[in-house]
Write a protein that holds these residues in place. Structure first.
Motif, PDB file in Angstrom:
ATOM      1  N   ALA A   1      -1.026   9.456   2.671  1.00 40.40           N
ATOM      2  CA  ALA A   1      -0.561   8.070   2.552  1.00 40.40           C
ATOM      3  C   ALA A   1      -0.097   7.528   3.897  1.00 40.40           C
ATOM      4  N   ALA A   2       0.556   8.376   4.692  1.00 40.93           N
ATOM      5  CA  ALA A   2       1.000   7.944   6.019  1.00 40.93           C
ATOM      6  C   ALA A   2      -0.200   7.587   6.898  1.00 40.93           C
ATOM      7  N   ARG A   3      -1.228   8.403   6.840  1.00 45.37           N
ATOM      8  CA  ARG A   3      -2.428   8.111   7.629  1.00 45.37           C
ATOM      9  C   ARG A   3      -3.115   6.841   7.124  1.00 45.37           C
ATOM     10  N   ALA A   4      -3.211   6.706   5.806  1.00 46.06           N
ATOM     11  CA  ALA A   4      -3.911   5.548   5.237  1.00 46.06           C
ATOM     12  C   ALA A   4      -3.207   4.243   5.567  1.00 46.06           C
ATOM     13  N   SER A   5      -1.900   4.287   5.746  1.00 49.74           N
ATOM     14  CA  SER A   5      -1.127   3.070   6.016  1.00 49.74           C
ATOM     15  C   SER A   5      -0.829   2.873   7.492  1.00 49.74           C
TER      16      SER A   5
ATOM     17  N   ALA B   1       2.624  -0.302  -0.853  1.00 50.20           N
ATOM     18  CA  ALA B   1       2.949   0.825  -1.718  1.00 50.20           C
ATOM     19  C   ALA B   1       1.670   1.550  -2.099  1.00 50.20           C
ATOM     20  N   LEU B   2       1.736   2.893  -2.055  1.00 52.11           N
ATOM     21  CA  LEU B   2       0.574   3.720  -2.353  1.00 52.11           C
ATOM     22  C   LEU B   2       0.936   4.752  -3.402  1.00 52.11           C
ATOM     23  N   CYS B   3       0.093   4.885  -4.420  1.00 54.67           N
ATOM     24  CA  CYS B   3       0.293   5.909  -5.443  1.00 54.67           C
ATOM     25  C   CYS B   3      -0.180   7.257  -4.892  1.00 54.67           C
ATOM     26  N   ILE B   4       0.649   8.291  -5.081  1.00 52.63           N
ATOM     27  CA  ILE B   4       0.306   9.602  -4.515  1.00 52.63           C
ATOM     28  C   ILE B   4       0.171  10.694  -5.569  1.00 52.63           C
ATOM     29  N   GLY B   5       0.162  10.329  -6.868  1.00 51.41           N
ATOM     30  CA  GLY B   5      -0.058  11.371  -7.854  1.00 51.41           C
ATOM     31  C   GLY B   5       0.622  11.134  -9.175  1.00 51.41           C
TER      32      GLY B   5
END
Length: 710
Positions: free
Chosen positions: A77-81, A56-60
């Motif tokens: 987030a898609a790129r980071a994961s 899970a990634l926080c996006i804002g």
């Protein structure tokens, strides 16, 4: 359920959504061995979809525009994961053309339709003209880009009244308005443009004839990249409030009740496939039609939703391919990965009947005001019953805020026929428990039990007609007694704080112990608009045990007294004996508030200290003496979207001074009397429930007043 091939579809999929649909998509990803990535806003850090995803990634921040609608943040987030694909769910970016283009540019698969379909079907005017050219029937009206108010007013006479104003962009009923007379049109157009611009960034409008006794019937379709388009039957979504669906079912009872229902079903399915094929549609989508109850063999295209629908579970429960059920999310994955639909229209059959009810955080008895709170008690075990499914975003201790759509969960029931499906749904709703935040579960049960709903006599205006006569349960003396006894049990069981005398010592007891008969125990309680004082004597006043005692309640329907006992199972449920009748409750407590639930009904009762109880009593007396309250309060937490007056203006009773919006609902706040207004907020301000937003200084001779809240 159809079998997946041995080849892996994707290794990692990012779910660009929240709530129950994010949990729903993650469930299929997990079942298929695909790694799931959730995104979340700062307000959703503790959300269920965050807990269930593999990453899970926080996006804002909480605001959707800065998080879930932030294209750059989602793609980052898609790129980071290392996600190879993105599933958008519904709402947010699910039908956003620029999002699909940005994903394509980033080399990430969009689990949704192609750009052509998004472009054509994303605009109601363009889509209506496009499908009409493909031979799909459309509602008479005017639908051209760039129409001014003057153009629309001039065209209205030829279309005829009543008519419907619709925004070209967006969906979900926002900005749609019915107009029944020419003199209403100019002001309604202004309102519709404002709402459309605020909601979709586009105030383009068009007009359609308002179909009499309308029913909303939609068709689920699947299309692949090989040119195959099939439909999976229709859904009836006529039970709506303010163009928002409340209960959906499959198949349509209207079509099922026709002598030639099979032929009409085939025709409307073919029209849906033609609309999808005209834009080379890929993935799962829904084509929505308007059908008049008076002429059910006629149907008109409304729009195409280029995404998964909220109500897709009812189709999954009734549609069969060669006798097996379908997972529509699985098919979205398969088609996005380039697979071919491996069945034909002749392979699709419908089995039984399914009905879905949407559980919202709202207060139906108070005008469906959006609600917030913290989930204190949650019981969703009804999902284990035969034919029952629950798609939910809920978890214990989850905070429900006003930042997003108020839908919390969906309860779906299947039966061999419609009667069995409705019975199973009602039984499931009766035992579905959410305490800590108000919900519409009681309202859903009242709706399901309505004779017209039972008979399948539905239309999109039915809820508005039925609402005034719905018998919502109100809090009574027995409920106050249950709250007081439950709180007493918690108080007595509370461990002593450091430094206090041991509980075994008479000096350390919290129950007012004394020699002789136990002292009566009193507490004041507040529910919406009501206050009651409870006096407990007997064994329960002494120690909070389940022995019978006498409970006296003052302030709820006069004085009432009963020998009573509350037998609690821990602190989450129990049976109350009140006036010789047993009542079953689910019970939760947070701070000084006791939450009671019974058969879908729920209430929050707040324990008041002496000062608060006195203040409420005095305020009640003052309101009885006053014709109207000069202080205007926001009925819900939300954002101020409109301010129509400025401090010092003279206003009349009934003037709309401002509007507050939360969870897709706009509430207008009107002057309760004539006088001089003081405005305390500005457009964009965040307000709390019950916050004073304006004050009217009444005229000395103020005889023109209206009741508060109307």
């Amino acid at each position: 359920m159809t079998e997946l091939p041995d080849t892996r579809l994707f290794d990692t999929v990012l779910v660009a959504n929240r709530g129950e649909i994010a949990c729903r998509v993650i469930r299929t990803l997990r079942a298929r061995g695909i790694r799931s990535v959730a995104v979340y806003s700062e307000a959703d850090a503790g959300a269920r979809h965050v807990r269930e995803a593999d990453q899970a990634l926080c996006i804002g921040p909480a605001a959707a525009a800065e998080s879930y609608l932030n294209i750059a943040a989602v793609i980052g987030a898609a790129r980071a994961s290392d996600a190879q694909a993105v599933h958008p769910g519904y709402g947010f970016l699910s039908e956003n053309l620029e999002f699909a283009k940005a994903l394509e540019a980033a080399g990430i698969t969009f689990i949704g339709p192609n750009i052509e379909a998004l472009n054509v079907m994303g605009d109601k005017i363009r889509s209506k003209n496009h499908v009409a050219a493909a031979g799909v029937p459309v509602v008479p009206g005017i639908s051209e880009p760039g129409l001014t108010d003057a153009d629309l007013i001039a065209a209205a006479a030829d279309i005829g009244y009543p008519l419907l104003i619709k925004p070209s962009a967006g969906g979900g009923g926002k900005g749609m308005h019915s107009v029944f007379a020419a003199e209403e049109l100019p002001a309604t157009l202004a309102t519709a443009r404002r709402v459309a611009a605020a909601s979709f960034g586009d105030d383009t409008l068009f007009l359609e004839r308002l179909v009499a006794n309308p029913r909303h019937i939609e068709v689920q379709i699947l299309g692949d990249t090989f040119g195959n388009v099939i439909h999976l039957g229709e859904r009836e979504c006529s039970l709506q409030r303010r163009h928002q669906k409340v209960i959906e079912e499959a198949p349509s009872p209207l079509l099922s009740g026709l002598d030639d229902g099979g032929a009409v079903r085939a025709r409307i399915g073919a029209a849906a496939c033609a609309a999808a094929a005209s834009v080379n549609y890929t993935g799962a989508g829904t084509v929505e039609f308007l059908v008049s109850d008076d002429t059910p063999d006629e149907f008109f295209f409304m729009e195409m939703n280029t995404r998964l629908q909220v109500e897709h579970p009812v189709t999954e429960m009734v549609a069969r391919v060669r006798g097996k059920s379908l997972d529509l999310v699985e098919w979205q994955l398969r088609i996005a990965a380039g697979e071919k639909i491996d069945f034909t229209q002749q392979d699709v059959t419908l089995e039984g009947h399914a009905v879905e009810a949407r559980v919202y955080a709202e207060s139906p008895a108070e005008g469906f005001l959006p609600a917030t709170g913290t989930v204190v008690v949650l019981e969703e075990s009804v999902a284990q019953r035969p034919g029952v499914r629950v798609d939910s975003s809920l978890a214990r201790r989850l905070k429900i805020t006003a930042n997003y759509d108020p839908m919390l969960a969906k309860v779906i029931a299947w039966g061999t026929d419609r009667r069995e499906a409705l019975d199973r749904l009602d039984a499931a709703l009766a035992d579905y428990v959410v305490l800590g935040v108000p919900t519409n579960v009681e309202y859903l049960r009242l709706l399901v039990a309505d004779p017209d709903v039972q008979a399948g006599r539905l239309d999109t205006n039915m809820i508005e007609r039925k609402l005034p006569d719905m018998a919502f349960r109100t809090v009574d003396a027995g409920d106050y007694a249950a709250a007081a006894l439950a709180a007493r049990k918690v108080d007595v069981a509370r461990p002593n704080a450091p430094g206090e005398a041991p509980a075994a010592s008479s000096w350390g007891r919290l129950d007012g112990w004394r020699l002789g008969d136990p002292a009566p125990w009193r507490s004041a309680w507040a529910a919406p608009g009501r206050t009651g004082v409870v006096t407990v004597s007997g064994p329960q006043a002494d120690s909070g045990t389940e022995g019978p005692g006498v409970v006296h309640v003052n302030g709820i329907g006069g004085d009432q007294e009963s020998r009573t006992a509350l037998d609690l199972n821990g602190t989450t449920g129990g049976e109350l004996l009140w006036d010789g009748q047993e009542r079953g409750y689910r019970v939760g407590m947070l701070g000084e508030t006791v939450f009671l639930g019974s058969g879908g009904w729920s209430v929050a009762l707040e324990r008041l200290d002496r000062e608060a109880a006195t203040a409420r009593m005095l305020a009640g007396l003052e309101r009885e003496d006053a014709a109207a309250d000069p202080q205007l309060r926001s009925p819900m937490p939300g954002t101020v979207t409109v301010v129509n007056a400025k401090t010092g203006d003279r206003v009349a009773a009934g003037d709309v001074l401002l509007a507050v919006e939360a969870m897709k609902m706009e509430h207008q706040i009107t002057a309760t009397m004539a006088g001089t207004v003081h405005i305390g907020v500005a457009v964009g301000a965040l307000v709390k429930a019950d916050q004073v937003v304006a004050t009217v200084e009444p005229d000395e001779d103020n005889s023109t007043t209206i009741p508060e809240g109307e």
